[in-house]
Design an enzyme around this catalytic site. Structure first.
Site, PDB file in Angstrom:
ATOM      1  N   ASN A  11      -6.215 -15.050  -0.494  1.00 56.27           N
ATOM      2  CA  ASN A  11      -5.546 -13.978  -2.046  1.00 56.27           C
ATOM      3  C   ASN A  11      -5.497 -14.593  -3.318  1.00 56.27           C
ATOM      4  O   ASN A  11      -4.657 -15.724  -3.364  1.00 56.27           O
ATOM      5  CB  ASN A  11      -5.337 -14.025  -1.140  1.00 56.27           C
ATOM      6  CG  ASN A  11      -4.070 -11.830  -1.360  1.00 56.27           C
ATOM      7  OD1 ASN A  11      -3.168 -11.697  -1.049  1.00 56.27           O
ATOM      8  ND2 ASN A  11      -5.306 -11.820  -2.359  1.00 56.27           N
ATOM      9  N   ASN A  56      -2.698  -4.638  -9.253  1.00 56.40           N
ATOM     10  CA  ASN A  56      -3.444  -4.666  -8.364  1.00 56.40           C
ATOM     11  C   ASN A  56      -4.872  -4.827  -8.431  1.00 56.40           C
ATOM     12  O   ASN A  56      -4.576  -4.113  -9.870  1.00 56.40           O
ATOM     13  CB  ASN A  56      -3.123  -3.642  -7.440  1.00 56.40           C
ATOM     14  CG  ASN A  56      -2.110  -4.403  -5.563  1.00 56.40           C
ATOM     15  OD1 ASN A  56      -2.016  -5.862  -5.732  1.00 56.40           O
ATOM     16  ND2 ASN A  56      -1.897  -3.125  -5.483  1.00 56.40           N
ATOM     17  N   CYS A  65       4.224  -9.166  -3.478  1.00 55.97           N
ATOM     18  CA  CYS A  65       3.323  -9.348  -2.411  1.00 55.97           C
ATOM     19  C   CYS A  65       2.874 -10.929  -2.064  1.00 55.97           C
ATOM     20  O   CYS A  65       3.787 -11.883  -3.240  1.00 55.97           O
ATOM     21  CB  CYS A  65       1.630  -9.594  -3.906  1.00 55.97           C
ATOM     22  SG  CYS A  65       0.243 -11.033  -3.414  1.00 55.97           S
ATOM     23  N   GLY A  66       3.143 -11.148  -0.938  1.00 55.33           N
ATOM     24  CA  GLY A  66       3.704 -11.950  -0.741  1.00 55.33           C
ATOM     25  C   GLY A  66       3.092 -13.490  -1.100  1.00 55.33           C
ATOM     26  O   GLY A  66       3.064 -14.645  -1.142  1.00 55.33           O
ATOM     27  N   ASN A  67       1.616 -13.249  -0.725  1.00 52.20           N
ATOM     28  CA  ASN A  67       0.792 -14.500  -1.270  1.00 52.20           C
ATOM     29  C   ASN A  67       0.936 -14.500  -2.769  1.00 52.20           C
ATOM     30  O   ASN A  67       1.242 -16.070  -2.973  1.00 52.20           O
ATOM     31  CB  ASN A  67      -0.922 -14.353  -0.865  1.00 52.20           C
ATOM     32  CG  ASN A  67      -1.051 -13.854   1.184  1.00 52.20           C
ATOM     33  OD1 ASN A  67      -0.058 -15.662   1.355  1.00 52.20           O
ATOM     34  ND2 ASN A  67      -2.315 -13.580   1.618  1.00 52.20           N
ATOM     35  N   ASN A 148       7.866  -3.023   0.312  1.00 55.81           N
ATOM     36  CA  ASN A 148       6.521  -2.107   0.272  1.00 55.81           C
ATOM     37  C   ASN A 148       5.577  -1.621   1.391  1.00 55.81           C
ATOM     38  O   ASN A 148       6.234  -2.784   2.525  1.00 55.81           O
ATOM     39  CB  ASN A 148       5.030  -3.061  -0.543  1.00 55.81           C
ATOM     40  CG  ASN A 148       5.063  -4.405   0.133  1.00 55.81           C
ATOM     41  OD1 ASN A 148       5.208  -4.320   1.141  1.00 55.81           O
ATOM     42  ND2 ASN A 148       3.716  -5.037  -0.607  1.00 55.81           N
ATOM     43  N   HIS A 150       4.290  -0.216   4.704  1.00 56.92           N
ATOM     44  CA  HIS A 150       2.828  -0.890   6.127  1.00 56.92           C
ATOM     45  C   HIS A 150       2.734   0.178   7.664  1.00 56.92           C
ATOM     46  O   HIS A 150       3.965   0.620   7.914  1.00 56.92           O
ATOM     47  CB  HIS A 150       3.530  -2.616   6.596  1.00 56.92           C
ATOM     48  CG  HIS A 150       3.504  -3.008   5.093  1.00 56.92           C
ATOM     49  ND1 HIS A 150       2.208  -4.204   4.694  1.00 56.92           N
ATOM     50  CD2 HIS A 150       4.316  -3.672   4.363  1.00 56.92           C
ATOM     51  CE1 HIS A 150       1.603  -5.021   3.700  1.00 56.92           C
ATOM     52  NE2 HIS A 150       3.088  -4.754   4.104  1.00 56.92           N
ATOM     53  N   ASN A 179       0.188  -0.312   3.379  1.00 58.21           N
ATOM     54  CA  ASN A 179      -0.958  -1.132   3.933  1.00 58.21           C
ATOM     55  C   ASN A 179      -0.919  -0.462   5.062  1.00 58.21           C
ATOM     56  O   ASN A 179      -0.298  -0.655   5.648  1.00 58.21           O
ATOM     57  CB  ASN A 179      -0.818  -2.304   3.247  1.00 58.21           C
ATOM     58  CG  ASN A 179       0.010  -2.386   1.812  1.00 58.21           C
ATOM     59  OD1 ASN A 179      -0.609  -2.907   1.345  1.00 58.21           O
ATOM     60  ND2 ASN A 179       0.961  -2.043   1.508  1.00 58.21           N
ATOM     61  N   GLU A 196      -5.839  -3.299   2.425  1.00 50.76           N
ATOM     62  CA  GLU A 196      -4.053  -3.592   1.239  1.00 50.76           C
ATOM     63  C   GLU A 196      -4.395  -2.374   0.157  1.00 50.76           C
ATOM     64  O   GLU A 196      -5.231  -2.747  -0.192  1.00 50.76           O
ATOM     65  CB  GLU A 196      -4.495  -4.456   0.484  1.00 50.76           C
ATOM     66  CG  GLU A 196      -3.463  -4.889   0.125  1.00 50.76           C
ATOM     67  CD  GLU A 196      -2.701  -5.813  -0.588  1.00 50.76           C
ATOM     68  OE1 GLU A 196      -2.369  -6.827  -1.557  1.00 50.76           O
ATOM     69  OE2 GLU A 196      -3.870  -7.574  -0.381  1.00 50.76           O
ATOM     70  N   ARG A 197      -3.710  -1.530   0.303  1.00 45.34           N
ATOM     71  CA  ARG A 197      -3.180  -0.141  -1.053  1.00 45.34           C
ATOM     72  C   ARG A 197      -3.276  -0.968  -2.285  1.00 45.34           C
ATOM     73  O   ARG A 197      -3.066  -2.314  -2.599  1.00 45.34           O
ATOM     74  CB  ARG A 197      -1.983   0.133  -0.822  1.00 45.34           C
ATOM     75  CG  ARG A 197      -1.518   1.337  -1.616  1.00 45.34           C
ATOM     76  CD  ARG A 197      -0.308   1.336  -2.034  1.00 45.34           C
ATOM     77  NE  ARG A 197       1.030   0.551  -1.868  1.00 45.34           N
ATOM     78  CZ  ARG A 197       2.669   0.045  -1.996  1.00 45.34           C
ATOM     79  NH1 ARG A 197       2.353   1.100  -2.006  1.00 45.34           N
ATOM     80  NH2 ARG A 197       2.615  -0.942  -2.812  1.00 45.34           N
ATOM     81  N   CYS A 205      -2.995 -10.958   3.760  1.00 45.41           N
ATOM     82  CA  CYS A 205      -2.063 -10.271   3.038  1.00 45.41           C
ATOM     83  C   CYS A 205      -0.523 -11.053   3.281  1.00 45.41           C
ATOM     84  O   CYS A 205       0.214 -11.158   4.760  1.00 45.41           O
ATOM     85  CB  CYS A 205      -2.143  -8.580   3.207  1.00 45.41           C
ATOM     86  SG  CYS A 205      -0.755  -7.657   2.326  1.00 45.41           S
ATOM     87  N   THR A 207       2.299  -9.657   2.937  1.00 46.13           N
ATOM     88  CA  THR A 207       3.922  -9.021   3.408  1.00 46.13           C
ATOM     89  C   THR A 207       3.190  -8.210   4.433  1.00 46.13           C
ATOM     90  O   THR A 207       4.135  -7.529   5.876  1.00 46.13           O
ATOM     91  CB  THR A 207       3.881  -7.528   2.401  1.00 46.13           C
ATOM     92  OG1 THR A 207       2.948  -7.497   2.063  1.00 46.13           O
ATOM     93  CG2 THR A 207       5.019  -8.350   1.465  1.00 46.13           C
ATOM     94  N   GLY A 208       1.690  -8.113   5.015  1.00 42.13           N
ATOM     95  CA  GLY A 208       1.181  -6.989   6.064  1.00 42.13           C
ATOM     96  C   GLY A 208       1.040  -8.402   7.207  1.00 42.13           C
ATOM     97  O   GLY A 208       1.820  -8.345   8.538  1.00 42.13           O
TER      98      GLY A 208
END
Length: 263
Positions: A11, A56, A65-67, A148, A150, A179, A196-197, A205, A207-208
Site C-alpha cells: 500500500n 486518496n 489510513c492505517g498503512n 472510517n 467498513h 470500504n 477500498e473506498r 488496508c 483499517t480494513g
C-alpha cells in the site's frame, strides 16, 4: 517540491512535508502510475504538532489510513517511546516494537450513525441484498467504523466479489461510501481482500484489517486480547482487539522506497 515515497505491505504513498498542500486534481496526478509518481494516496505531514492528512488516488479525502499512518510514523522517526500523531479520525499513539510499527487505532464502533449506515440497528452478520451485474445477491455484512466506514463479509462469494466490492462501496445504504472487506477465517488467522473506498482493490488496508478482526470478534469467530494475523495480498498485519472502550492494536511493517523532487 520535495517528496518521499513509502509503502506498507505494498500500500504505497507519497509523503509531502510541512505546509505542502495540493488540491484534489494535483493529488490525482501525483498518484497516477503512468504520468506521475504513482501511489494509492498522498499523505500531508506536519511535525509540530505531528499530524497526517490523506488524499486518496481519486482525489477523495478519507478520515484515516492505517498503512499510511505507519509510513508517517517511520517518516517521523518514531522509536520505542510512544508518539501521538493526529489524524482526521483523532489522535493515534504510535511506537516501534521489534522492528515493526504498532499503532493504537480508534475504538471500533458499530452504531449506524458512526459508520454512517442507513439502518435502524447495527449490522452484525446481517443479511443484505443488492443488485449488481444484472443479478440479485444476498450476503451477510458486519459494519464497523474504525474512524472510517467498513463493511465486512465472511461469506464465500467467490469471483462475484469483483462486482460486489464496487457495488457495496457506493450503495445508498452507505451515504459516505464504505470500504468493503471479503474475509475468510483460516484457523486463528483471517485472509482478507479489500475494495477500498476511493482506491479500488488494494494490496493492503490497515483499517480494513482492523475492521475484519473486530467483525470476527463480534461474530464470535475470534477472541478478544489475542493477536489475530490478518493476511492481505501484500502481507500480514497483526491485529489485537481489546475491550469495548479500547482502541484496536495494529502492528506491521513500513518502508521508505525513495525520495525525490518535482519541478
Amino acid at each position: 517540491m520535495r517528496f518521499h515515497k513509502y509503502e506498507g505491505l505494498g500500500n504505497d504513498f507519497v509523503i509531502l512535508d510541512e505546509g505542502q498542500v495540493l488540491g484534489e486534481e494535483e493529488a490525482r496526478l501525483l498518484c497516477d502510475r503512468h504520468l506521475g509518481i504513482g501511489a494509492d494516496g498522498v499523505l500531508f505531514v506536519t511535525r509540530d504538532p505531528k499530524r497526517m492528512m490523506v488524499i486518496n488516488a481519486d482525489g477523495s479525502r478519507p478520515e484515516m489510513c492505517g498503512n499510511g499512518l505507519r509510513c508517517v510514523a517511520l517518516h517521523l522517526d518514531v522509536g520505542a517511546a510512544p508518539v501521538v500523531i493526529m489524524t482526521d479520525a483523532g489522535p493515534h499513539v504510535c511506537r516501534m516494537v521489534d522492528g515493526e510499527l504498532e499503532v493504537e487505532m480508534a475504538v471500533p464502533k458499530c452504531a449506524p450513525r458512526d459508520i454512517p449506515l442507513d439502518a435502524d440497528a447495527a449490522w452484525v452478520d446481517t443479511r443484505f441484498e443488492l443488485n449488481a451485474g444484472g443479478a440479485t445477491h444476498s450476503l451477510s455484512l458486519t459494519c464497523v467504523s474504525m474512524g472510517n466506514p467498513h463493511a465486512v463479509t465472511f461469506d464465500d462469494v467467490g469471483e462475484t466479489r469483483a462486482i460486489l466490492g464496487p457495488a457495496i462501496e457506493r450503495h445508498p445504504r452507505f451515504p459516505a461510501g464504505v470500504n468493503v472487506g471479503f474475509a475468510t477465517m483460516n484457523h486463528s488467522a483471517i485472509d482478507l481482500a479489500v475494495f477500498e473506498r476511493g482506491v479500488g482493490w488494494t494490496r493492503a488496508c490497515g483499517t480494513g484489517a482492523c475492521a475484519a478482526a473486530v467483525a470476527a470478534v463480534v461474530t464470535e469467530r475470534a477472541s478478544r486480547f489475542a493477536p489475530i494475523p490478518v493476511r492481505l495480498p501484500g502481507g500480514t498485519l497483526t491485529i489485537t482487539v481489546r475491550g469495548d472502550d479500547e482502541g484496536v492494536l495494529m502492528r506491521g511493517p513500513a518502508r521508505h522506497v525513495f525520495s525525490g523532487s518535482l519541478g
